[in-house]
Motif scaffolding. Structure first.
Motif, PDB file in Angstrom:
ATOM      1  N   ASP A 167       0.850  -1.180   0.000  1.00 42.83           N
ATOM      2  CA  ASP A 167       0.000   0.000   0.000  1.00 42.83           C
ATOM      3  C   ASP A 167       0.895   1.242   0.000  1.00 42.83           C
ATOM      4  N   PRO A 168       0.727   2.150  -0.989  1.00 44.66           N
ATOM      5  CA  PRO A 168       1.613   3.317  -1.075  1.00 44.66           C
ATOM      6  C   PRO A 168       1.458   4.289   0.096  1.00 44.66           C
ATOM      7  N   ARG A 169       0.332   4.209   0.808  1.00 42.32           N
ATOM      8  CA  ARG A 169       0.127   5.133   1.926  1.00 42.32           C
ATOM      9  C   ARG A 169       0.681   4.570   3.236  1.00 42.32           C
ATOM     10  N   THR A 170       0.378   3.294   3.486  1.00 40.72           N
ATOM     11  CA  THR A 170       0.809   2.699   4.753  1.00 40.72           C
ATOM     12  C   THR A 170       2.143   1.983   4.648  1.00 40.72           C
ATOM     13  N   ARG A 171       2.571   1.722   3.409  1.00 45.24           N
ATOM     14  CA  ARG A 171       3.816   0.984   3.168  1.00 45.24           C
ATOM     15  C   ARG A 171       3.739  -0.457   3.671  1.00 45.24           C
ATOM     16  N   GLN A 172       2.525  -0.957   3.866  1.00 43.04           N
ATOM     17  CA  GLN A 172       2.350  -2.328   4.331  1.00 43.04           C
ATOM     18  C   GLN A 172       2.075  -3.252   3.137  1.00 43.04           C
ATOM     19  N   PRO A 173       2.547  -4.504   3.209  1.00 44.65           N
ATOM     20  CA  PRO A 173       2.269  -5.457   2.112  1.00 44.65           C
ATOM     21  C   PRO A 173       0.768  -5.703   1.965  1.00 44.65           C
ATOM     22  N   VAL A 174       0.304  -5.728   0.746  1.00 40.50           N
ATOM     23  CA  VAL A 174      -1.103  -6.015   0.460  1.00 40.50           C
ATOM     24  C   VAL A 174      -1.188  -6.992  -0.707  1.00 40.50           C
ATOM     25  N   PRO A 175      -2.263  -7.778  -0.797  1.00 46.32           N
ATOM     26  CA  PRO A 175      -2.407  -8.765  -1.881  1.00 46.32           C
ATOM     27  C   PRO A 175      -3.117  -8.216  -3.108  1.00 46.32           C
ATOM     28  N   HIS A 176      -3.183  -6.890  -3.249  1.00 43.30           N
ATOM     29  CA  HIS A 176      -3.913  -6.289  -4.358  1.00 43.30           C
ATOM     30  C   HIS A 176      -2.949  -5.663  -5.363  1.00 43.30           C
ATOM     31  N   VAL A 177      -3.256  -5.820  -6.650  1.00 45.17           N
ATOM     32  CA  VAL A 177      -2.435  -5.190  -7.690  1.00 45.17           C
ATOM     33  C   VAL A 177      -3.344  -4.772  -8.846  1.00 45.17           C
ATOM     34  N   HIS A 178      -3.110  -3.566  -9.352  1.00 48.07           N
ATOM     35  CA  HIS A 178      -3.891  -3.071 -10.487  1.00 48.07           C
ATOM     36  C   HIS A 178      -3.250  -3.595 -11.771  1.00 48.07           C
ATOM     37  N   CYS A 179      -4.050  -4.189 -12.626  1.00 50.93           N
ATOM     38  CA  CYS A 179      -3.502  -4.813 -13.837  1.00 50.93           C
ATOM     39  C   CYS A 179      -3.634  -3.933 -15.084  1.00 50.93           C
ATOM     40  N   TRP A 180      -3.927  -2.634 -14.891  1.00 55.91           N
ATOM     41  CA  TRP A 180      -3.946  -1.647 -15.960  1.00 55.91           C
ATOM     42  C   TRP A 180      -5.152  -1.797 -16.871  1.00 55.91           C
ATOM     43  N   LEU A 181      -5.202  -2.897 -17.644  1.00 54.54           N
ATOM     44  CA  LEU A 181      -6.298  -3.126 -18.569  1.00 54.54           C
ATOM     45  C   LEU A 181      -6.748  -4.578 -18.480  1.00 54.54           C
ATOM     46  N   ARG A 182      -8.001  -4.820 -18.848  1.00 53.08           N
ATOM     47  CA  ARG A 182      -8.552  -6.165 -18.778  1.00 53.08           C
ATOM     48  C   ARG A 182      -7.748  -7.146 -19.631  1.00 53.08           C
ATOM     49  N   GLU A 183      -7.244  -6.684 -20.795  1.00 52.56           N
ATOM     50  CA  GLU A 183      -6.517  -7.575 -21.696  1.00 52.56           C
ATOM     51  C   GLU A 183      -5.192  -8.056 -21.117  1.00 52.56           C
ATOM     52  N   VAL A 184      -4.684  -7.324 -20.129  1.00 52.57           N
ATOM     53  CA  VAL A 184      -3.395  -7.681 -19.539  1.00 52.57           C
ATOM     54  C   VAL A 184      -3.562  -8.658 -18.374  1.00 52.57           C
ATOM     55  N   ALA A 185      -4.779  -8.806 -17.863  1.00 48.01           N
ATOM     56  CA  ALA A 185      -5.029  -9.653 -16.695  1.00 48.01           C
ATOM     57  C   ALA A 185      -4.513 -11.085 -16.853  1.00 48.01           C
ATOM     58  N   PRO A 186      -4.655 -11.739 -18.049  1.00 48.94           N
ATOM     59  CA  PRO A 186      -4.177 -13.131 -18.160  1.00 48.94           C
ATOM     60  C   PRO A 186      -2.677 -13.297 -17.958  1.00 48.94           C
ATOM     61  N   PHE A 187      -1.911 -12.199 -17.973  1.00 47.05           N
ATOM     62  CA  PHE A 187      -0.468 -12.319 -17.826  1.00 47.05           C
ATOM     63  C   PHE A 187      -0.030 -12.320 -16.359  1.00 47.05           C
ATOM     64  N   PHE A 188      -0.988 -12.118 -15.445  1.00 45.89           N
ATOM     65  CA  PHE A 188      -0.680 -12.143 -14.023  1.00 45.89           C
ATOM     66  C   PHE A 188      -0.806 -13.570 -13.484  1.00 45.89           C
ATOM     67  N   PRO A 189      -0.263 -13.836 -12.281  1.00 42.77           N
ATOM     68  CA  PRO A 189      -0.337 -15.194 -11.710  1.00 42.77           C
ATOM     69  C   PRO A 189      -1.764 -15.727 -11.685  1.00 42.77           C
ATOM     70  N   VAL A 190      -1.862 -17.026 -11.812  1.00 41.12           N
ATOM     71  CA  VAL A 190      -3.167 -17.669 -11.878  1.00 41.12           C
ATOM     72  C   VAL A 190      -3.870 -17.607 -10.535  1.00 41.12           C
ATOM     73  N   ALA A 191      -5.164 -17.956 -10.539  1.00 43.51           N
ATOM     74  CA  ALA A 191      -5.949 -17.962  -9.305  1.00 43.51           C
ATOM     75  C   ALA A 191      -5.299 -18.887  -8.282  1.00 43.51           C
ATOM     76  N   GLY A 192      -5.336 -18.465  -7.039  1.00 37.03           N
ATOM     77  CA  GLY A 192      -4.712 -19.256  -5.983  1.00 37.03           C
ATOM     78  C   GLY A 192      -3.318 -18.799  -5.636  1.00 37.03           C
ATOM     79  N   SER A 193      -2.822 -17.782  -6.344  1.00 31.62           N
ATOM     80  CA  SER A 193      -1.473 -17.286  -6.088  1.00 31.62           C
ATOM     81  C   SER A 193      -1.422 -16.366  -4.875  1.00 31.62           C
ATOM     82  N   GLY A 194      -2.604 -15.929  -4.416  1.00 33.19           N
ATOM     83  CA  GLY A 194      -2.644 -15.033  -3.267  1.00 33.19           C
ATOM     84  C   GLY A 194      -2.852 -13.590  -3.636  1.00 33.19           C
TER      85      GLY A 194
END
Length: 280
Positions: free
Chosen positions: A1-28
């Motif tokens: 998290d850019p505000r708290t500097r704490q690790p978070v499991p969320h990441v913005h993937c920019w566009l829907r078409e780019v989503a398949p290039f991220f880790p598969v479900a179950g990666s956390g």
């Protein structure tokens, strides 16, 4: 998290078409996507797809020159134009991919029959006599090009087609340069096993993921599956294809002493259409 500097499991993937290039479900990780997008983002995606198309054409040429230089080719864009003109009934399209790949989708060719390569072998004489042009394809054109070469040779060797008309047969049975990857780069549509339009496509293996458009396509495959043995020779062509097209005309000239004149003419014509900076 850019505000708290704490690790978070969320990441913005920019566009829907780019989503398949991220880790598969179950990666956390949880992907976050906003519906709004800037015109610049869409322009960058289109540019990235164009670069992939160029990379595909380099590889398709390298595979053709190395493994089946005597096979005539058709451009995916030209085939798409002919189908749009209503010439589909004149064409028989032959999918040379595996059953696993075909179950996801195949070419959607209005008016044209699409069959598997095994079906063509079973009724070779019937299909050759019934259709004006038989067009083979696979993922990038490598497997189908080799199938096309073997199939034509077998028809002649086994007496199904007169040897004196071999040139006619080689012009009749052709291969899509760049395969189904080139087809989707040229906005060609796909169909599932029921003939319904789909945006799902099997990419054969991980090595060719970057050969497909980024937009309007969802690649479906088992990422843990070992690379197929018949893909290794095609993967080896990637390093030889390089980042430029400059070597293709020179290689074609070196092959002029071993290729039939009509094949040389076809290859040089397509090379001139594909290369820039060669006024001669």
């Amino acid at each position: 998290d850019p505000r708290t500097r704490q690790p978070v499991p969320h990441v913005h993937c920019w566009l829907r078409e780019v989503a398949p290039f991220f880790p598969v479900a179950g990666s956390g990780y949880d992907l976050v996507l906003t519906e709004s997008e800037s015109p610049m983002s869409r322009e960058l995606l289109a540019h990235a797809s164009d670069l992939r198309h160029t990379r595909l054409r380099h590889l398709a040429w390298e595979v053709r020159l190395r493994y089946w230089p005597s096979v005539f080719c058709v451009e995916a864009a030209d085939l798409k134009t002919q189908l749009a003109l209503g010439n589909g009934p004149n064409y028989l399209l032959v999918d040379c991919r595996t059953i696993e790949e075909r179950k996801v989708s195949t070419l959607s060719a209005p008016g044209a029959l699409v069959i598997a390569s095994d079906e063509l072998r079973r009724r070779a004489a019937d299909y050759v006599n019934a259709y004006g042009t038989i067009i083979t394809f696979c993922t990038i054109g490598g497997r189908s090009g080799m199938f096309c070469k073997r199939f034509v040779d077998e028809l002649i060797d086994f007496g199904h087609f007169p040897a004196e008309r071999s040139d006619e047969l080689r012009r009749k049975i052709v291969n899509i340069l760049g395969g189904i990857a080139s087809w989707v780069h040229n906005q060609g549509e796909l169909a599932d096993t029921l003939g319904q339009r789909t945006n799902l496509l099997h990419p054969w293996c991980q090595a060719f993921l970057d050969m497909f458009p980024i937009e309007h396509l969802e690649l479906v495959f088992d990422e843990f599956r070992p690379i197929p043995s018949d893909a290794l020779s095609m993967i080896a062509c990637r390093s030889s294809a390089g980042e430029t097209f400059d070597a293709v005309p020179q290689r074609l000239l070196q092959m002029c002493s071993v290729l039939p004149p009509e094949v040389i003419n076809d290859s040089l014509t397509r090379a001139m259409q594909s290369c820039v900076g060669y006024e001669d």
